[in-house]
Design a protein around this motif. Structure first.
Motif, mmCIF file in Angstrom:
data_model
loop_
_atom_site.group_PDB
_atom_site.id
_atom_site.type_symbol
_atom_site.label_atom_id
_atom_site.label_comp_id
_atom_site.label_asym_id
_atom_site.label_seq_id
_atom_site.Cartn_x
_atom_site.Cartn_y
_atom_site.Cartn_z
ATOM 1 N N ALA A 103 0.805 -1.223 0.000
ATOM 2 C CA ALA A 103 0.000 0.000 0.000
ATOM 3 C C ALA A 103 0.837 1.272 0.000
ATOM 4 N N PRO A 107 4.062 0.755 -3.969
ATOM 5 C CA PRO A 107 3.544 0.978 -5.332
ATOM 6 C C PRO A 107 3.265 2.445 -5.623
ATOM 7 N N LEU A 108 2.908 3.197 -4.598
ATOM 8 C CA LEU A 108 2.540 4.593 -4.804
ATOM 9 C C LEU A 108 3.759 5.497 -4.949
ATOM 10 N N TRP A 123 1.147 -0.283 -10.607
ATOM 11 C CA TRP A 123 2.220 0.613 -10.178
ATOM 12 C C TRP A 123 2.489 1.665 -11.240
ATOM 13 N N ILE A 165 0.392 4.886 -11.574
ATOM 14 C CA ILE A 165 0.464 5.917 -10.552
ATOM 15 C C ILE A 165 1.439 6.998 -10.951
#
Lengths: 373, 611
Positions: B517, B520-521, B601, B604
């Motif tokens: 959480a 990936p961001l 991913w 983003i």
């Protein structure tokens, strides 16, 4: 549908205090919600309801007091259970959907702690997406959804967890009026169908009354009243609770005298000849500065020719579909709002206004609280 | 620090071009972590300040104290003296400060002006090749100033690259080797910083402001005059950062400035400790003045924007409309934009590439010009003993990998703390400290390291790092850290805390929460941050020149050695290969990210376009 067995968790909060530096966000909050209860925490901004919810979730650690979920102490002196081990789920105000995961994978996330196999999980996700009406969006990403659809994903994710407690952090606050109503019903029915305990926070009293089995009203970090929606509406414990749960008007009492058990006869300065009967939350002393609080449900409009009530003047009228809501001036600067009538009374027209004792309260005004309009 | 590119991101701009992270709106202050307890917080802060203290504070402060108190470190007889201040303000060093000041003002203002025009064309019009221009800005950001200088020199010099292809431009050579050339190179070097800052502001400036002005009767000019002040914070930031970048630039001062007999402050500082006997106190005075010089633009920026709200971004901001040029105008504007990049990037790169293939570059050849790969062959068979490109390039890559990784980890930790909304005084101090240290020139840090880690109290009793690779690595890390932290802080702050909280609440432990959480961001930001530091480290000159240990030359130092030895062809060929290698690494890393990162991913954070 995939059958699930969930045992609801009771929630017991005892003497919880939470401080951020010098600021006290929660002050000695104690409340209980039985298994399967839909508890709504109601309060204005800054009342501490979000902090209490975050303490329940384990996102915040209480400074003092204890919290039990399902009979297990999850926070207390020397004990703190992390959020991932509390067996609960949460619907966030901003939905908190992971933008890099598809709808299906967002919903599947909590299933990592379930004992289901891959196929079982997929079936569970499909079932939940069906239930919330977005099965066709399973492969979409959150940013490709509308606000209402995102909220449904968040709801499905919370239900996927098969846990005994679901927390709702003002989940409808970012939606427009139509969607709010629609999703409110879905939350109520799906949560109750799942048989879980729910703790739901909101600052909207109509949402609270519509959803709750039990309402806890918070102000300045304190729980000021806890009871059924009917109790809160009919017997507000304080001026703040009365104000926050919806009033048509509030007037200082020029005089008052007992008029039976729990009842007073209140004289208003703008209508000295027409005293109003009202319930007293607590006995009043003769020298108390008392106020009369009037619920809109207890206000009745009459033609000006009627012998009942006090004289008034219609200042505004709004069509609501099932009737009309009026703003009526009853004294110099004193007005009643949201006065419902099936017939329209035009602006500027003289009327008479009567008050039902069931919807009028007289009490000392010792509190001040910010009440959203 | 300013010799790294990453200082372009300030709190004002918040998002980096291309690496804005996630759908976000901080609807409430960031909460504290559930497991944070005061002892943990205190130990974390302590650890961070120990690292910052050893990396930055101690070397820089002890060195700066020498300016007026040389006896503190046995460098003189006085505890307080202004002798070195007077010395630094006179003669060549005084002129160097003056030259640096006026050149930096001109470069900062002109780069902001040009960048604003370019940003407007790319962001708000239908000019051709908008993606290409953005990409070229990134390239411009990666090319160090000494490479640009070299390219221009190769292009313009008599018997250089231009004359070999029949372009009679050698008359420009004399002009270029002077203030004009210095201003051109520094302006083009500052261009990307201004461009990215102004672009971010333009992206957030919805068309409703223009619409409102037009609807209420403003013509085109008055509309521009009305809307332009809304960009004031971005323009002031661009000027302030452009000024700081050019003031602290070492590449131009060391190459063009030196050869053109145009002393600049960073070079005179370097000279003060390179000459015999080394004069650390005069160097310290110059360092202090270099740092102090960056204060006025920041103050001016602050004063100009005080008491006015420029908050233009909101959920209601409409995507701006693009100005639609007609066919002819569109071609004309595109050609104009191409001309800007031809001067900024094309000319020096072409000069270097063509020059690297010219036999006897810069030397009269009666038999005519011949193209050859001899310069590249010479790299493998060095004409200066022990100066092949292989070992230095490998070393620079190793340095780049270690420094970029270490900086990435530290900057992530610091950036998370800066991004957390509910910070106390510790967070504010860290924030101000990192903002301030961004303005410290690399050469100041390098000299500070020489001085501090050569103190007998340190080298004899604590740790002896003087003239070692670890010291060079530490200095390069310290150099990159403040800018890299600010680079990451904005995107990291954009990641809503509720995303991690949701993961924890739904059963994920700390590791799974970070992996599923959080990572990936921020993966794209981490990759870009790593690449920026990596490439800047490979081409870094100031600290490398000051701190390289004997027999361990980074490639930039080796190239300067060849150029200093008048072996222009070999030096240029090395430069071209280094540049190609940097670009190859960028391509490989981005390619791997594209191949290996899950689809989610990659969705983003590409300028917020798809989020």
């Amino acid at each position: 549908m995939t059958a699930t067995t969930v045992s609801a968790s009771s929630v017991a909060v005892s003497g919880v205090r939470k401080q951020f530096g010098a600021k006290v966000a929660l002050d000695d909050v104690t409340l209980d919600a039985g298994a399967g209860t839909f508890l709504v925490l109601l309060g204005p901004s800054g009342s501490g309801k979000t902090t209490l919810l975050r303490c329940l979730a384990g996102i915040e650690r209480p400074s003092a007091g204890s919290i039990e979920i399902g009979g297990r102490v999850v926070a207390g002196p020397g004990a703190f259970v992390g959020p991932e081990r509390r067996d609960l789920a949460m619907v966030f105000q901003d939905y908190a959907l992971w933008p890099h995961l598809t709808v299906a994978r967002n919903v599947a996330f909590p299933l990592a702690r379930s004992t289901r196999g891959r196929e079982g999980r997929a079936a569970r996700v499909g079932d939940l997406l069906e239930r919330v009406g977005i099965a066709h969006l399973a492969d979409r990403y959150p940013n490709e959804l509308s606000g209402g659809e995102q909220q449904r994903v968040a709801l499905a994710r919370a239900l996927a967890a098969d846990v005994g407690l679901i927390l709702f952090d003002e989940p409808l606050s970012n939606l427009d009026a139509d969607r709010r109503e629609q999703l409110r019903v879905e939350i109520a029915t799906l949560t109750r169908a799942a048989g879980v305990t729910a703790v739901y926070i909101t600052h909207d009293q109509s949402e609270a009354f519509a959803l709750a089995d039990q309402i806890g009203v918070l102000n300045h970090g304190r729980l000021v009243q806890c009871g059924s929606p009917e109790e809160i509406y009919r017997q507000p414990a304080s001026a703040f609770v009365a104000r926050f749960t919806g009033l048509a008007g509030e007037f200082p009492a020029a005089a008052f005298e007992p008029d039976g058990p729990g009842l007073y006869r209140v004289t208003l300065s703008f209508a000295p000849d027409v005293p109003v009967r009202a319930h007293a939350v607590a006995p009043l002393a003769a020298d108390d500065a008392a106020h009369l609080f009037v619920r809109s449900a207890g206000v009745v409009l009459h033609p000006v020719t009627s012998p009942e009530g006090v004289p008034g003047l219609v200042r505004d009228v709004a069509f609501t579909g099932r009737g009309y809501e009026h703003v009526v001036e009853v004294g110099a600067g004193a007005a009643l709002t949201k006065v419902f009538a099936a017939q329209r009374h035009e602006r500027g027209r003289a009327v008479r206004v009567s008050f039902s004792p069931d919807a009028c309260f007289v009490m000392r005004d010792t509190e001040s609280g910010e009440v959203p309009s | 620090m300013t010799s790294t590119s990453t200082s372009l991101v300030t709190r004002d701009t918040a998002t980096l071009p291309g690496v804005a992270v996630s759908p976000s709106s901080a609807t409430r202050p960031a909460p504290t972590s559930p497991a944070r307890r005061w002892p943990t917080l205190a130990w974390g802060s302590l650890a961070i300040w120990v690292v910052l203290g050893l990396l930055i504070v101690a070397p820089v402060v002890s060195f700066l104290l020498l300016a007026t108190s040389p006896r503190l470190f046995q460098q003189g007889s006085s505890y307080f003296t202004l002798r070195y201040v007077r010395e630094a303000l006179s003669g060549t060093t005084g002129r160097g400060l003056f030259d640096s000041l006026w050149v930096s003002v001109v470069a900062a203002v002109s780069s902001t002006g040009i960048a604003t025009l370019v940003a407007w064309l790319v962001q708000r019009t239908n000019v051709y090749g908008r993606r290409v221009w953005g990409l070229l800005m990134w390239l411009l950001l990666l090319v160090p100033t000494w490479m640009m200088t070299l390219g221009w020199g190769d292009l313009l010099q008599p018997y250089g690259a231009a004359s070999t292809v029949g372009l009679p431009v050698s008359w420009l050579y004399g002009e270029f080797f002077g203030p004009l050339g210095i201003v051109i190179v520094l302006t083009t070097a500052a261009l990307p910083f201004a461009y990215f800052i102004v672009s971010a502001a333009l992206r957030g400036l919805g068309s409703e402001f223009e619409d409102a002005a037009r609807i209420h009767g403003a013509g085109r000019l008055r509309t521009v005059r009305t809307v332009l002040p809304i960009l004031a914070p971005a323009l002031w930031s661009a000027v302030a950062i452009g000024f700081a970048e050019t003031m602290s630039d070492f590449g131009v001062a060391f190459t063009l400035g030196y050869h053109a007999n145009f002393p600049m402050a960073t070079y005179t500082l370097f000279a003060a400790i390179s000459n015999f006997p080394a004069n650390f106190s005069v160097a310290a005075v110059i360092a202090v003045l270099l740092i102090v010089a960056t204060i006025p633009p920041i103050v001016l920026q602050s004063r100009a924007t005080r008491r006015r709200s420029y908050a233009v971004l909101s959920g209601r901001t409409r995507t701006p409309r693009r100005r639609e040029f007609g066919p002819m105008a569109r071609v004309g504007v595109t050609v104009g934009l191409g001309a800007v990049f031809l001067v900024a990037l094309g000319a020096p790169v072409l000069g270097a590439v063509v020059g690297s293939f010219v036999r006897n570059l810069g030397i009269y050849a009666p038999a005519g010009v011949h193209f050859t790969t001899a310069s590249y062959a010479a790299i493998l068979h060095p004409t200066i003993a022990d100066k092949s490109i292989g070992a230095p390039l490998v070393l620079s890559n190793q340095l780049g990998i270690v420094v970029a990784t270490a900086t990435g980890v530290l900057a992530y930790v610091l950036g998370r703390r800066l991004g957390a909304g509910r910070g106390g005084w510790g967070q504010r101090v860290t924030d101000v400290f990192l903002l301030g240290t961004v303005a410290i020139p690399g050469v100041v840090l390098g000299v500070g390291y020489i001085f501090f880690y050569n103190l007998s109290a340190i080298s004899s009793h604590l740790i002896n790092l003087y003239q070692t690779l670890p010291l060079l690595m530490l200095a390069l890390t310290a150099n990159a850290l403040p800018g890299q932290t600010r680079f990451m802080a904005g995107p990291l702050a954009q990641v809503q805390p509720s995303l991690a909280e949701a993961a924890r609440v739904h059963g994920a432990g700390r590791w799974r929460t970070w992996r599923s959480a959080q990572l990936p961001l921020v993966a794209r930001v981490l990759v870009w941050g790593w690449l920026l530091t990596f490439t800047k480290t490979i081409a870094e000159l100031a600290i490398s020149q000051v701190l390289y240990p004997p027999s361990h030359e980074p490639v930039s130092v080796t190239i300067q050695a060849y150029l200093g030895n008048y072996q222009l062809g070999t030096g240029t060929a090395m430069t071209v290969l280094t540049l190609l290698e940097m670009l190859a690494v960028i391509g490989v890393v981005l390619g791997l990210f594209r191949l290996l990162a899950p689809r989610g991913w990659r969705r983003i954070g590409w300028s917020g376009v798809r989020t």
